[in-house]
Design a protein around this motif. Structure first.
Motif, PDB file in Angstrom:
ATOM      1  N   VAL A 129       0.838  -1.206   0.000  1.00  0.00           N
ATOM      2  CA  VAL A 129       0.000   0.000   0.000  1.00  0.00           C
ATOM      3  C   VAL A 129       0.872   1.254   0.000  1.00  0.00           C
ATOM      4  O   VAL A 129       0.589   2.227  -0.717  1.00  0.00           O
ATOM      5  N   THR A 130       1.949   1.244   0.791  1.00  0.00           N
ATOM      6  CA  THR A 130       2.834   2.406   0.850  1.00  0.00           C
ATOM      7  C   THR A 130       3.468   2.684  -0.504  1.00  0.00           C
ATOM      8  O   THR A 130       3.490   3.829  -0.975  1.00  0.00           O
ATOM      9  N   TRP A 131       4.004   1.638  -1.143  1.00  0.00           N
ATOM     10  CA  TRP A 131       4.618   1.822  -2.461  1.00  0.00           C
ATOM     11  C   TRP A 131       3.603   2.259  -3.501  1.00  0.00           C
ATOM     12  O   TRP A 131       3.896   3.105  -4.349  1.00  0.00           O
ATOM     13  N   LEU A 132       2.415   1.691  -3.453  1.00  0.00           N
ATOM     14  CA  LEU A 132       1.384   2.022  -4.435  1.00  0.00           C
ATOM     15  C   LEU A 132       0.976   3.497  -4.323  1.00  0.00           C
ATOM     16  O   LEU A 132       0.950   4.224  -5.330  1.00  0.00           O
ATOM     17  N   VAL A 133       0.672   3.938  -3.113  1.00  0.00           N
ATOM     18  CA  VAL A 133       0.261   5.332  -2.916  1.00  0.00           C
ATOM     19  C   VAL A 133       1.416   6.281  -3.229  1.00  0.00           C
ATOM     20  O   VAL A 133       1.244   7.309  -3.902  1.00  0.00           O
ATOM     21  N   ALA A 157      10.367   6.578 -11.714  1.00  0.00           N
ATOM     22  CA  ALA A 157      10.442   6.133 -10.320  1.00  0.00           C
ATOM     23  C   ALA A 157       9.047   5.928  -9.747  1.00  0.00           C
ATOM     24  O   ALA A 157       8.790   4.954  -9.030  1.00  0.00           O
ATOM     25  N   GLY A 158       8.133   6.842 -10.079  1.00  0.00           N
ATOM     26  CA  GLY A 158       6.765   6.692  -9.599  1.00  0.00           C
ATOM     27  C   GLY A 158       6.074   5.487 -10.200  1.00  0.00           C
ATOM     28  O   GLY A 158       5.373   4.735  -9.499  1.00  0.00           O
ATOM     29  N   ALA A 159       6.274   5.270 -11.503  1.00  0.00           N
ATOM     30  CA  ALA A 159       5.663   4.120 -12.167  1.00  0.00           C
ATOM     31  C   ALA A 159       6.190   2.807 -11.600  1.00  0.00           C
ATOM     32  O   ALA A 159       5.433   1.836 -11.425  1.00  0.00           O
ATOM     33  N   LEU A 160       7.495   2.773 -11.296  1.00  0.00           N
ATOM     34  CA  LEU A 160       8.068   1.567 -10.699  1.00  0.00           C
ATOM     35  C   LEU A 160       7.490   1.326  -9.315  1.00  0.00           C
ATOM     36  O   LEU A 160       7.227   0.180  -8.929  1.00  0.00           O
ATOM     37  N   GLY A 161       7.259   2.403  -8.560  1.00  0.00           N
ATOM     38  CA  GLY A 161       6.645   2.256  -7.244  1.00  0.00           C
ATOM     39  C   GLY A 161       5.233   1.704  -7.335  1.00  0.00           C
ATOM     40  O   GLY A 161       4.838   0.844  -6.541  1.00  0.00           O
ATOM     41  N   VAL A 162       4.470   2.182  -8.322  1.00  0.00           N
ATOM     42  CA  VAL A 162       3.114   1.658  -8.532  1.00  0.00           C
ATOM     43  C   VAL A 162       3.167   0.176  -8.878  1.00  0.00           C
ATOM     44  O   VAL A 162       2.410  -0.642  -8.328  1.00  0.00           O
ATOM     45  N   ALA A 163       4.075  -0.185  -9.803  1.00  0.00           N
ATOM     46  CA  ALA A 163       4.204  -1.587 -10.195  1.00  0.00           C
ATOM     47  C   ALA A 163       4.622  -2.454  -9.018  1.00  0.00           C
ATOM     48  O   ALA A 163       4.097  -3.562  -8.814  1.00  0.00           O
ATOM     49  N   ALA A 164       5.573  -1.952  -8.205  1.00  0.00           N
ATOM     50  CA  ALA A 164       6.033  -2.711  -7.042  1.00  0.00           C
ATOM     51  C   ALA A 164       4.894  -2.936  -6.058  1.00  0.00           C
ATOM     52  O   ALA A 164       4.716  -4.040  -5.522  1.00  0.00           O
ATOM     53  N   ARG A 181      12.961 -11.909  -1.109  1.00  0.00           N
ATOM     54  CA  ARG A 181      13.810 -11.578  -2.249  1.00  0.00           C
ATOM     55  C   ARG A 181      13.135 -10.576  -3.170  1.00  0.00           C
ATOM     56  O   ARG A 181      13.797  -9.711  -3.761  1.00  0.00           O
ATOM     57  N   LEU A 182      11.815 -10.669  -3.292  1.00  0.00           N
ATOM     58  CA  LEU A 182      11.092  -9.720  -4.126  1.00  0.00           C
ATOM     59  C   LEU A 182      11.182  -8.313  -3.524  1.00  0.00           C
ATOM     60  O   LEU A 182      11.440  -7.332  -4.246  1.00  0.00           O
ATOM     61  N   LEU A 183      11.001  -8.191  -2.216  1.00  0.00           N
ATOM     62  CA  LEU A 183      11.120  -6.897  -1.560  1.00  0.00           C
ATOM     63  C   LEU A 183      12.529  -6.332  -1.729  1.00  0.00           C
ATOM     64  O   LEU A 183      12.707  -5.134  -1.992  1.00  0.00           O
ATOM     65  N   GLY A 184      13.534  -7.192  -1.573  1.00  0.00           N
ATOM     66  CA  GLY A 184      14.906  -6.734  -1.752  1.00  0.00           C
ATOM     67  C   GLY A 184      15.165  -6.237  -3.162  1.00  0.00           C
ATOM     68  O   GLY A 184      15.807  -5.204  -3.376  1.00  0.00           O
ATOM     69  N   LEU A 185      14.639  -6.961  -4.162  1.00  0.00           N
ATOM     70  CA  LEU A 185      14.826  -6.560  -5.558  1.00  0.00           C
ATOM     71  C   LEU A 185      14.161  -5.222  -5.848  1.00  0.00           C
ATOM     72  O   LEU A 185      14.753  -4.333  -6.482  1.00  0.00           O
ATOM     73  N   TRP A 186      12.937  -5.046  -5.372  1.00  0.00           N
ATOM     74  CA  TRP A 186      12.227  -3.791  -5.602  1.00  0.00           C
ATOM     75  C   TRP A 186      12.927  -2.637  -4.904  1.00  0.00           C
ATOM     76  O   TRP A 186      13.000  -1.515  -5.446  1.00  0.00           O
ATOM     77  N   LEU A 187      13.439  -2.869  -3.697  1.00  0.00           N
ATOM     78  CA  LEU A 187      14.158  -1.816  -2.988  1.00  0.00           C
ATOM     79  C   LEU A 187      15.400  -1.384  -3.766  1.00  0.00           C
ATOM     80  O   LEU A 187      15.707  -0.183  -3.847  1.00  0.00           O
ATOM     81  N   VAL A 188      16.125  -2.333  -4.323  1.00  0.00           N
ATOM     82  CA  VAL A 188      17.316  -1.996  -5.110  1.00  0.00           C
ATOM     83  C   VAL A 188      16.934  -1.200  -6.356  1.00  0.00           C
ATOM     84  O   VAL A 188      17.558  -0.177  -6.676  1.00  0.00           O
ATOM     85  N   LEU A 189      15.905  -1.648  -7.071  1.00  0.00           N
ATOM     86  CA  LEU A 189      15.487  -0.943  -8.283  1.00  0.00           C
ATOM     87  C   LEU A 189      14.988   0.471  -7.967  1.00  0.00           C
ATOM     88  O   LEU A 189      15.351   1.445  -8.645  1.00  0.00           O
ATOM     89  N   LEU A 190      14.162   0.583  -6.926  1.00  0.00           N
ATOM     90  CA  LEU A 190      13.678   1.901  -6.522  1.00  0.00           C
ATOM     91  C   LEU A 190      14.829   2.790  -6.067  1.00  0.00           C
ATOM     92  O   LEU A 190      14.866   3.991  -6.385  1.00  0.00           O
ATOM     93  N   GLY A 191      15.773   2.220  -5.333  1.00  0.00           N
ATOM     94  CA  GLY A 191      16.912   2.994  -4.857  1.00  0.00           C
ATOM     95  C   GLY A 191      17.762   3.523  -6.001  1.00  0.00           C
ATOM     96  O   GLY A 191      18.195   4.677  -5.985  1.00  0.00           O
TER      97      GLY A 191
END
Length: 216
Positions: A129-133, A157-164, A181-191
């Motif tokens: 929910v946090t990433w989506l909003v 960056a915003g679109a990636l957050g919505v997708a995540a 592992r999915l959370l870790g991957l998304w954090l790296v990509l967002l970072g």
């Protein structure tokens, strides 16, 4: 935020006690505005996202039992940095929107740290929910801020957050290792994308300073 020069107070003993330091030093909004206009806060936000992601990917099994703590600290730091940045130049976004986004990150971080032993399903719901909003608000700011340089990076960056957010919310949570592992991957990509946003902001501030004849 572009802050106009502070008017010189009239001379006289009745105005002497009001001066507690340098010009603007006693005005919290001016101080926050000066701090928030620095691109270093955007870089700090990116590092607060990137480093936990790397930690989770490198040691997925070791970090599994403290995943909520890692995610909670990440959300709190991201919320704090976003709060400071909300007092930066207002020409590239709405302060109230950014403050609400910072509050969202802080509340999500508190929820994660309040009960570190919560289920993976609850953790994925909070983070999703946090990433989506956050992603939706970032996309909105990228579209609405016409004068923002390289808006495509911020939009990405915003679109990636919505997708995540969508992926984390839609993914079955039976496998804690997969979700970790999915959370870790998304954090790296967002970072990484947020690092790009930080250096884009640096370039924009440098260009603006040169236009004003200042040294950045």
């Amino acid at each position: 935020m572009t802050v106009p020069p502070r008017p010189t107070p009239p001379a006289g003993p009745e105005h002497t006690p009001a001066r507690h330091g340098p010009s603007g030093a006693d005005d919290p909004e001016r101080v926050l505005g000066a701090i928030g206009s620095s691109w270093h806060w955007a870089l700090a936000t990116a590092l607060a996202t990137l480093l936990p992601g790397i930690l989770i990917l490198v040691w997925p099994d070791e970090t599994l039992h403290i995943l909520a703590v890692i995610i909670g600290i990440y959300l709190l730091l991201a919320g704090f940095f976003r709060f400071i940045m909300a007092f930066g130049p207002e020409s590239h976004g709405e302060r109230i929107t950014r403050l609400l986004l910072a509050v969202l990150f802080v509340l999500a971080g508190v929820l994660c740290l309040r009960n570190p032993l919560q289920t993976i399903a609850a953790l994925s719901l909070i983070v999703g929910v946090t990433w989506l909003v956050s992603g939706m608000v970032t996309v909105y700011l990228a579209v609405a801020a016409k004068g923002l340089p390289h808006r495509g990076i911020l939009f990405g960056a915003g679109a990636l957050g919505v997708a995540a957010g969508i992926v984390v919310l839609a993914l079955p949570t039976e496998s804690a290792v997969v979700l970790t592992r999915l959370l870790g991957l998304w954090l790296v990509l967002l970072g990484l994308l947020e690092v790009g946003v930080a250096f884009t902001l640096r370039a924009g501030l440098s260009r603006a300073a040169k236009d004003r004849g200042l040294t950045f």
